[in-house]
Design an enzyme around this catalytic site. Structure first.
Site, mmCIF file in Angstrom:
data_model
loop_
_atom_site.group_PDB
_atom_site.id
_atom_site.type_symbol
_atom_site.label_atom_id
_atom_site.label_comp_id
_atom_site.label_asym_id
_atom_site.label_seq_id
_atom_site.Cartn_x
_atom_site.Cartn_y
_atom_site.Cartn_z
ATOM 1 N N GLY A 129 0.797 -1.226 0.000
ATOM 2 C CA GLY A 129 0.000 0.000 0.000
ATOM 3 C C GLY A 129 0.825 1.269 0.000
ATOM 4 O O GLY A 129 0.282 2.360 0.175
ATOM 5 N N GLY A 132 3.146 1.932 -2.612
ATOM 6 C CA GLY A 132 3.580 2.234 -3.971
ATOM 7 C C GLY A 132 4.816 1.482 -4.443
ATOM 8 O O GLY A 132 5.325 1.755 -5.529
ATOM 9 N N GLY A 167 5.135 -1.685 -5.366
ATOM 10 C CA GLY A 167 4.861 -2.543 -6.516
ATOM 11 C C GLY A 167 4.970 -1.775 -7.823
ATOM 12 O O GLY A 167 5.556 -2.264 -8.799
ATOM 13 N N GLU A 187 3.034 -14.077 -16.474
ATOM 14 C CA GLU A 187 2.494 -15.436 -16.409
ATOM 15 C C GLU A 187 1.294 -15.474 -15.478
ATOM 16 O O GLU A 187 1.416 -15.185 -14.280
ATOM 17 C CB GLU A 187 3.590 -16.388 -15.884
ATOM 18 C CG GLU A 187 3.152 -17.827 -15.726
ATOM 19 C CD GLU A 187 4.234 -18.685 -15.081
ATOM 20 O OE1 GLU A 187 3.885 -19.731 -14.518
ATOM 21 O OE2 GLU A 187 5.409 -18.295 -15.127
#
Length: 408
Positions: free
Chosen positions: A238, A240, A242, A265
């Site tokens: 939460g 940022g 990622g 994938e």
């Protein structure tokens, strides 16, 4: 029968939810060991303890898996208040320790003193590989900016193989269909996120998350990197990270002339939302996505420019176009709104048109009673309802991407 029911109730007391029993920590200071605020639990444990996610044979079961924040040296210990014994006929407690040992590498600590001794050496830990990106996030609680770094590593980095064995254990608790990869395959790339923090005047590093990417060969001389696993550890979610990780990985591959495009994938719903945000952020300044060109519709120019400059494939470019066109569209204007809706629905209707073609074939091939059975499964009114529902859901998802983009 009454006796059996009483025994059943007694045995039920010895069933423990493993998602609650497993207690995870990322330890920076000795006091973290006793601080419940640093504890977090798995989202999943079915791959270790079965679909019911239950361990039988214990009351008050605690499965402690504590990791030193940087190098992830591990403390593994099992605690419980009571355990089934010979008084229970033909009943044995689950071998919890063996199940955990199957996924954590050997060499873990079994007592707190040994673990604390390793914690004192944590100052020597440094991130693996090549530094790709540094960024900061403001921490309201601390009232300061925290610095983070993203590195690219591989199995030739000293100590990385052992570190990765410890890191990948988190996948089992937070990715529903996780599996361990073949690290001897040199086509894997590893991207790691670390937080820099201070301890007694020294700069230390804490593991935040990571991504694995497999480089597929594309004839005759290209590669197609495919994101396989991506995890930001729960204490850092939460914030940022990622988006920072995915954008950094994209930029890394964008610079390579041998990369065709970047895929993923079996992406989760959350990953798709993250990818939407990152790709829209990267594409929004390309000339082919200017408001004027967006209103003219999806074009081959968009496909070519996104693929050549940003390594984005046609399918993902189409989503980027739809999101950016929504931003450029005045949905309060009846004509603009209608044009946008029709444009999206023309794409969404593809599977339904395929069904219609299949129906035309059925009319030629099937007996009347067989055809009636098939027609009952193809309700045109229901198809129109599903189409509208899909459109509304897409617009809702796209708006969330645009809201996040406006705040970035």
């Amino acid at each position: 029968m009454a006796g059996f029911t009483a025994m059943e109730k007694k045995l039920a007391e010895y069933k423990c939810n493993t998602n609650e029993a497993i207690q995870l920590k990322l330890v920076r200071f000795p006091e973290d060991l006793e601080d419940d605020n640093t504890t977090f639990n798995p989202e999943y444990s079915h791959q270790v303890f079965g679909d019911d996610e239950v361990a039988f044979g214990y009351k008050g079961l605690k499965i402690l898996l504590y990791y030193i924040a940087g190098n992830l040296s591990t403390l593994f210990r099992i605690e419980y208040t009571s355990k089934v014994n010979e008084k229970f006929d033909c009943v044995e407690a689950d071998d919890v320790e063996s199940k955990i040992r199957e996924i954590i590498p050997p060499g873990f600590c079994a007592n707190t003193d040994d673990f604390v001794s390793l914690l004192e050496k944590e100052v020597n830990f440094k991130p693996f590989g090549m530094l790709l990106h540094t960024y900061s996030v403001h921490n309201e609680e601390a009232g300061e900016d925290i610095t983070y770094q993203i590195y690219k590593a591989d199995m030739t980095c000293p100590g990385f193989r052992e570190y990765h064995e410890r890191l990948q254990t988190f996948l089992m608790w937070f990715i529903e269909t996780a599996s361990f990869i073949d690290v001897d395959d040199e086509r894997w790339n590893y991207f790691l996120v670390f937080e820099k923090y201070n301890k007694d005047g020294a700069t230390l590093f804490a593991t935040v998350g990571y991504m694995t990417v497999y480089n597929y060969y594309v004839y005759p001389d290209k590669t197609r990197p495919r994101v396989s696993q991506m995890l930001i550890l729960p204490p850092f979610q939460g914030e940022g990270h990622g988006a920072q990780l995915l954008e950094t990985v994209h930029r890394y591959y964008m610079s390579s002339p041998t990369v065709l495009d970047i895929t993923a994938e079996d992406p989760s719903e959350n990953y798709v939302k993250l990818r939407d945000f990152v790709l829209v952020k990267l594409c929004q300044d390309l000339l082919c996505f200017s408001p004027g060109k967006l209103m003219q519709g999806f074009s081959q120019e968009m496909v070519m420019e996104a693929q050549q400059k940003l390594k984005i494939n046609k399918q993902h470019t189409r989503r980027v176009y739809e999101i950016l066109r929504l931003r450029a569209t005045d949905m309060g204007d009846a004509e603009q709104s209608r044009s946008y809706r029709l444009d999206i629905k023309r794409r969404l209707i593809g599977p339904y048109k395929k069904k219609q073609r299949e129906l035309a074939k059925m009319r030629r091939c099937l007996r009347p009673e067989e055809l009636t059975n098939q027609l009952n499964q193809i309700d045109l009114n229901m198809q129109h309802e599903q189409l509208e529902e899909s459109f509304q859901q897409l617009v809702s998802d796209y708006r969330r991407v645009l809201e996040r983009l406006a705040q970035a």
